[in-house]
Design an enzyme around this catalytic site. Structure first.
Site, PDB file in Angstrom:
ATOM      1  N   ASP A   1      14.393  -6.761 -18.180  1.00  0.00           N
ATOM      2  CA  ASP A   1      13.276  -6.780 -17.236  1.00  0.00           C
ATOM      3  C   ASP A   1      13.829  -6.636 -15.832  1.00  0.00           C
ATOM      4  OD1 ASP A   1      10.681  -6.797 -16.423  1.00  0.00           O
ATOM      5  OD2 ASP A   1      10.176  -8.779 -17.214  1.00  0.00           O
ATOM      6  N   ASP A   2      12.967  -6.222 -14.895  1.00  0.00           N
ATOM      7  CA  ASP A   2      13.456  -5.935 -13.547  1.00  0.00           C
ATOM      8  C   ASP A   2      13.598  -7.175 -12.689  1.00  0.00           C
ATOM      9  OD1 ASP A   2      10.690  -6.328 -12.441  1.00  0.00           O
ATOM     10  OD2 ASP A   2      10.333  -4.497 -13.581  1.00  0.00           O
TER      11      ASP A   2
ATOM     12  N   CYS B   1       0.802  -1.214   0.000  1.00  0.00           N
ATOM     13  CA  CYS B   1       0.000   0.000   0.000  1.00  0.00           C
ATOM     14  C   CYS B   1       0.839   1.270   0.000  1.00  0.00           C
ATOM     15  CB  CYS B   1      -0.952   0.018   1.194  1.00  0.00           C
ATOM     16  SG  CYS B   1      -0.145  -0.202   2.762  1.00  0.00           S
TER      17      CYS B   1
ATOM     18  N   SER C   1       8.391  -0.567 -15.549  1.00  0.00           N
ATOM     19  CA  SER C   1       9.416  -0.359 -14.534  1.00  0.00           C
ATOM     20  C   SER C   1      10.820  -0.718 -15.000  1.00  0.00           C
ATOM     21  CB  SER C   1       9.083  -1.163 -13.277  1.00  0.00           C
ATOM     22  OG  SER C   1       8.927  -2.534 -13.581  1.00  0.00           O
TER      23      SER C   1
ATOM     24  N   TYR D   1      11.676  -1.952  -8.359  1.00  0.00           N
ATOM     25  CA  TYR D   1      10.367  -2.129  -8.987  1.00  0.00           C
ATOM     26  C   TYR D   1       9.263  -1.239  -8.443  1.00  0.00           C
ATOM     27  CZ  TYR D   1       5.990  -4.482 -10.253  1.00  0.00           C
ATOM     28  OH  TYR D   1       4.730  -4.756 -10.699  1.00  0.00           O
TER      29      TYR D   1
ATOM     30  N   ASN E   1       1.485   0.534   6.113  1.00  0.00           N
ATOM     31  CA  ASN E   1       2.169  -0.032   4.953  1.00  0.00           C
ATOM     32  C   ASN E   1       3.183  -1.036   5.473  1.00  0.00           C
ATOM     33  OD1 ASN E   1       3.463  -0.559   2.540  1.00  0.00           O
ATOM     34  ND2 ASN E   1       4.555   1.387   2.465  1.00  0.00           N
ATOM     35  N   GLY E   2       3.033  -2.318   5.107  1.00  0.00           N
ATOM     36  CA  GLY E   2       3.980  -3.330   5.537  1.00  0.00           C
ATOM     37  C   GLY E   2       3.296  -4.592   6.001  1.00  0.00           C
TER      38      GLY E   2
ATOM     39  N   GLY F   1      -0.909   0.470  -4.782  1.00  0.00           N
ATOM     40  CA  GLY F   1      -2.097  -0.260  -4.368  1.00  0.00           C
ATOM     41  C   GLY F   1      -3.279   0.109  -5.224  1.00  0.00           C
TER      42      GLY F   1
END
Length: 514
Positions: free
Chosen positions: A357-358, A12, A295, A254, A113-114, A38
């Site tokens: 790509d990441d 989030c 990304s 990312y 967040n987490g 999010g």
């Protein structure tokens, strides 16, 4: 990895403002800048002279607040907001934040967040003491701990609650009289303080949200810190001195927007350096470089410059296609990927292509990208990944919940190359990643958490620990035992039993992500 069938999801984004006459609209704009963090739920709680009012719902921010009257109803010069990804078992509106708690001595709003690594233990103990939970989010645990604390003041209650929760967390609270932000002792998630020209203060998960609302960065909130914002300004206090920065390296790889700065490091510049380092570590003869949108475009730019090859637009992403994971059959999922990503035949036909790509998660998207490019006429497809192989779960707020999901946990680079059908495959080294980001903190790995790559978790895993350690094969178990003893994370008896030889451990966390 940028195609969402196998995206990694960070849980989030947080945004709050104190002292702006149109705080809720400003919060809406700030959350819009954080929408990439999010996309399955959003909410805002406003504060008008101590009266807290909230609105939340499922879907994108524009859907949740599609009616102008919802924003107009959230009056006041203070507000906090949240955008989130749902995880398994937690898709209902009850889990959308900010949570709004109404108590006899004042209302409090809370968002997070987490992910807490000791959520199950704490929740079980709280329920045994009579606590009633209204969601299955670990965020709610903090409020129960605050309310049950015997400390005399709210700040002391908050500090004791923050000492009780473990794992990754950036909290944002709104009381009648203050807006409060708090960061875990390792700072796994970013949180930044900004100030607007009218004197209003802003807290946000990324600096791109500060830029969106015209706020200047004041400082980054550091591990173990609490920032309190009220009508007198802001002040910083600490709830612990036992801290060591270990910010999630996936923020740089990312999650974060390229225009964000994390601890003074611009995300785009870091990704570009990753691409340049990758070109030196994993060179290959080719005609052009293309990045997987979105990304990986910065890393592709760095790879192209370092290798002296043209950086072309060989893949196009349709930004307006529904998320592919909701399709009910594999055939429709395949079609969803084709709708979401297409190869530019006129660019790639007859060419030797380096695809940047990441990361590679399950390998399914990489396999389809290689197939798309070959069907478009590419003569060679060389896959280059601007991060090390993902081999271990994350327990701090990323939805890599099981090692079994990760192709690099069970296959070598050559086996992955064969699976995805590329002519060659190369990953960025762990040292290359750390050097490219360049935090240079006086901490392991330069202040980064790189546990997804090497299994060296910065903290004890609490509720996840026993199953995770028991499921490791002998080489991994021995190596992680060394890491843990060096950090004094685990006690020796937690390693006493004979290790299993299971090569692909399955770790199933509770669905209690923020």
């Amino acid at each position: 990895m940028s195609v969402e069938l196998e995206d990694i999801h960070e849980e989030c984004g947080l945004f709050g403002v104190w002292g702006h006459p149109d705080a809720s609209r400003l919060t809406y704009f700030g959350l819009h800048a954080l929408q990439h963090r999010g996309q399955e739920g959003a909410g805002i709680v406003s504060n008008e002279n101590g009266k807290l009012t909230g609105h939340r719902g499922l879907g994108l921010l524009t859907k949740v607040f599609s009616d102008e009257r919802e924003i107009a109803r959230l009056r006041g010069d203070r507000a906090i907001g949240h955008v989130r990804y749902a995880t398994s078992g937690s898709t209902g509106v009850d889990n959308i934040q900010p949570f709004l708690f109404r108590f006899h001595d004042g209302d409090i709003a809370l968002c997070h967040n987490g992910n807490l690594t000791n959520c199950v233990s704490l929740r079980t103990a709280l329920e045994d003491e009579g606590a009633i939970f209204h969601s299955n989010s670990d965020t709610e645990v903090l409020m129960h701990l605050i309310r049950r604390s015997d400390k005399p003041t709210f700040m002391e209650k908050l500090k004791s609650a923050l000492m009780a929760v473990h794992g990754g967390f950036a909290y944002l609270l709104m009381t009648e009289h203050a807006m409060i932000g708090a960061l875990d002792p390792n700072g796994f998630r970013p949180l930044s303080l900004g100030r607007m020209t009218n004197g209003a203060y802003v807290l946000a998960s990324e600096t791109c949200a500060l830029d969106t609302v015209g706020a200047e960065l004041v400082r980054n909130i550091r591990p173990g810190e609490i920032v309190v914002i009220d009508d007198d300004g802001y002040r910083i206090t600490r709830y612990t001195d036992d801290t060591q920065l270990a910010i999630c390296s996936m923020e740089f790889i990312y999650f974060a927007r390229p225009d964000s700065n994390i601890y003074g490091i611009n995300v785009h510049s870091a990704r570009k350096r990753m691409g340049a380092r990758l070109a030196h570590e994993q060179p290959v003869e080719a005609d052009m470089v293309i990045g997987v949108p979105n990304s990986s475009l910065s890393a592709a730019s760095g790879y192209a410059e370092a290798s002296g090859l043209p950086n072309e637009m060989g893949l196009i992403k349709n930004q307006y296609v529904a998320r592919t994971f909701i399709q009910p059959t594999q055939e429709l999922r395949e079609q969803g990927v084709r709708m979401k990503l297409s190869a530019v035949r006129g660019v790639v036909k007859g060419k030797r292509i380096i695809v940047i790509d990441d990361s590679i998660v399950r390998g399914t998207t990489s396999k389809r990208i290689v197939r798309l490019l070959r069907e478009a006429g590419a003569s060679e497809v060389h896959m280059r990944i601007s991060s090390p192989p993902l081999r271990y779960p994350c327990f701090y707020g990323i939805d890599i919940s099981t090692t079994r999901e990760l192709i690099a946990a069970t296959k070598s680079a050559e086996e992955i190359r064969e699976y995805i059908g590329a002519d060659s495959l190369g990953f960025l080294s762990l040292d290359g990643l750390i050097d490219s980001i360049g935090l240079h903190e006086n901490a392991p790995y330069g202040g980064l958490c790189v546990a997804y790559f090497n299994g060296d978790y910065p903290t004890a895993l609490d509720d996840y620990e026993q199953e995770f350690l028991a499921s490791l094969g002998k080489p991994d178990r021995a190596r992680l035992m060394t890491y843990a003893r060096e950090r004094s994370i685990y006690h020796d008896n937690e390693f006493a039993s004979d290790p299993t030889t299971t090569p692909a451990p399955t770790v199933t966390p509770s669905p209690a992500h923020a």
